[in-house]
Motif scaffolding. Structure first.
Motif, PDB file in Angstrom:
ATOM      1  N   THR A  99       0.834  -0.975   0.315  1.00 62.94           N
ATOM      2  CA  THR A  99       0.251  -0.147   0.147  1.00 62.94           C
ATOM      3  C   THR A  99       0.216   0.869  -0.328  1.00 62.94           C
ATOM      4  OG1 THR A  99      -1.991  -0.989   1.233  1.00 62.94           O
ATOM      5  CG2 THR A  99      -1.907   1.497   1.329  1.00 62.94           C
ATOM      6  N   GLN A 100       1.691   0.578   0.956  1.00 70.17           N
ATOM      7  CA  GLN A 100       2.208   2.537   0.467  1.00 70.17           C
ATOM      8  C   GLN A 100       3.949   2.307  -0.425  1.00 70.17           C
ATOM      9  OE1 GLN A 100       3.134   4.665   3.262  1.00 70.17           O
ATOM     10  NE2 GLN A 100       4.605   6.084   2.141  1.00 70.17           N
ATOM     11  N   ALA A 158       4.035  -1.951 -16.414  1.00 71.61           N
ATOM     12  CA  ALA A 158       3.867  -0.292 -15.419  1.00 71.61           C
ATOM     13  C   ALA A 158       2.641   0.100 -16.027  1.00 71.61           C
ATOM     14  CB  ALA A 158       4.528   0.766 -16.118  1.00 71.61           C
ATOM     15  N   THR A 159       2.360  -0.454 -17.359  1.00 74.37           N
ATOM     16  CA  THR A 159       0.470   0.000 -17.988  1.00 74.37           C
ATOM     17  C   THR A 159      -0.389  -0.691 -16.860  1.00 74.37           C
ATOM     18  OG1 THR A 159       1.715  -0.046 -20.529  1.00 74.37           O
ATOM     19  CG2 THR A 159      -0.159  -0.990 -20.692  1.00 74.37           C
ATOM     20  N   GLN A 160      -0.166  -1.856 -17.018  1.00 72.43           N
ATOM     21  CA  GLN A 160      -1.129  -2.667 -16.151  1.00 72.43           C
ATOM     22  C   GLN A 160      -0.956  -2.288 -14.800  1.00 72.43           C
ATOM     23  OE1 GLN A 160       0.159  -7.315 -15.414  1.00 72.43           O
ATOM     24  NE2 GLN A 160       0.288  -7.394 -17.199  1.00 72.43           N
ATOM     25  N   VAL A 161      -0.464  -1.535 -14.312  1.00 73.81           N
ATOM     26  CA  VAL A 161      -0.566  -0.348 -12.748  1.00 73.81           C
ATOM     27  C   VAL A 161      -0.918   0.848 -13.664  1.00 73.81           C
ATOM     28  CG1 VAL A 161       0.665   0.759 -11.369  1.00 73.81           C
ATOM     29  CG2 VAL A 161       1.172  -1.585 -11.940  1.00 73.81           C
ATOM     30  N   LEU A 162      -0.699   1.439 -14.868  1.00 74.82           N
ATOM     31  CA  LEU A 162      -1.129   2.271 -14.885  1.00 74.82           C
ATOM     32  C   LEU A 162      -3.476   2.126 -15.369  1.00 74.82           C
ATOM     33  CD1 LEU A 162       1.128   4.687 -16.222  1.00 74.82           C
ATOM     34  CD2 LEU A 162       0.112   4.672 -14.472  1.00 74.82           C
ATOM     35  N   SER A 163      -3.528   1.097 -16.211  1.00 71.36           N
ATOM     36  CA  SER A 163      -4.537   0.778 -16.363  1.00 71.36           C
ATOM     37  C   SER A 163      -5.536   0.669 -14.791  1.00 71.36           C
ATOM     38  CB  SER A 163      -4.656   0.179 -16.669  1.00 71.36           C
ATOM     39  OG  SER A 163      -4.287   0.218 -18.507  1.00 71.36           O
ATOM     40  N   ALA A 164      -4.746  -0.325 -14.760  1.00 70.50           N
ATOM     41  CA  ALA A 164      -5.920  -0.474 -12.628  1.00 70.50           C
ATOM     42  C   ALA A 164      -5.910   0.818 -11.887  1.00 70.50           C
ATOM     43  CB  ALA A 164      -5.095  -1.437 -12.197  1.00 70.50           C
ATOM     44  N   LEU A 197       1.542   6.845  -6.998  1.00 73.00           N
ATOM     45  CA  LEU A 197       0.875   7.605  -7.175  1.00 73.00           C
ATOM     46  C   LEU A 197       1.527   9.202  -6.991  1.00 73.00           C
ATOM     47  CD1 LEU A 197      -2.539   6.046  -5.604  1.00 73.00           C
ATOM     48  CD2 LEU A 197      -1.687   6.455  -7.938  1.00 73.00           C
ATOM     49  N   GLN A 198       1.791   9.570  -6.405  1.00 71.73           N
ATOM     50  CA  GLN A 198       2.406  10.219  -5.306  1.00 71.73           C
ATOM     51  C   GLN A 198       3.633  11.261  -6.713  1.00 71.73           C
ATOM     52  OE1 GLN A 198       1.587  13.391  -3.651  1.00 71.73           O
ATOM     53  NE2 GLN A 198       0.134  11.081  -2.863  1.00 71.73           N
ATOM     54  N   GLN A 199       3.616  10.113  -7.838  1.00 69.98           N
ATOM     55  CA  GLN A 199       4.335  10.811  -8.694  1.00 69.98           C
ATOM     56  C   GLN A 199       4.283  10.856  -9.753  1.00 69.98           C
ATOM     57  OE1 GLN A 199       8.342   7.884  -8.890  1.00 69.98           O
ATOM     58  NE2 GLN A 199       7.602   7.147  -7.337  1.00 69.98           N
TER      59      GLN A 199
END
Length: 156
Positions: free
Chosen positions: A5-6, A131-137, A12-14
């Protein structure tokens, strides 16, 4: 808070600084073209998607149609886009890229692609896929907070 989570919170802060830096880079690649970042976004959408109405452009870019209209007007004055009749709506024209607009966007993309290639060389295809999977999620998870660009909510 778990480590995962951290870590995700840190990611997300980036997003905001990344967005700002990418926008500045895009602006830098527009030197000498006579258009700005907003006009580039409209032109890109029209070249890649075909003719759209101003409200449809606004929805696609998540921007108020007043901003889009200003950029369309600038692009029209430079003969990079043109108005066409809209068979679905008598008073709302379709906006289409002209041949000059398509040529200019191709030139801009060459500049941008060269800059992105430097970054791509540092990453593996697996890195880009993850990275694409993370951003899509993230986009999917936060989709309930999507706003209507023409009716801004409390975060506007």
């Amino acid at each position: 808070m778990t480590d995962k989570t951290q870590a995700l919170y840190g990611l997300l802060q980036q997003v905001r600084p990344l967005h700002r830096r990418v926008a500045r880079s895009v602006g830098d690649h527009l030197d000498g073209t006579g258009i700005g970042v907003g006009e580039r976004a409209v032109l890109a959408l029209l070249v890649e998607s075909g003719p759209l109405s101003v409200p449809a452009i606004g929805r696609a870019l998540f921007l108020p149609r007043q901003n889009v209209q200003k950029w369309v007007d600038g692009l029209r004055a430079a003969d990079l886009v043109e108005r066409r009749a809209n068979p679905a709506h008598r008073r709302s024209y379709l906006i289409a890229a002209t041949e000059a607009g398509r040529r200019l966007f191709a030139e801009i993309r060459k500049r941008e692609d060269a800059a992105v290639a430097d970054l791509a060389a540092r990453l593996s295809p697996a890195d880009v896929n993850v990275a694409t999977q993370v951003l899509s999620a993230c986009l999917e998870h936060f989709s309930p907070f999507e706003d209507d660009p023409d009716h801004p909510g409390p975060l506007a």
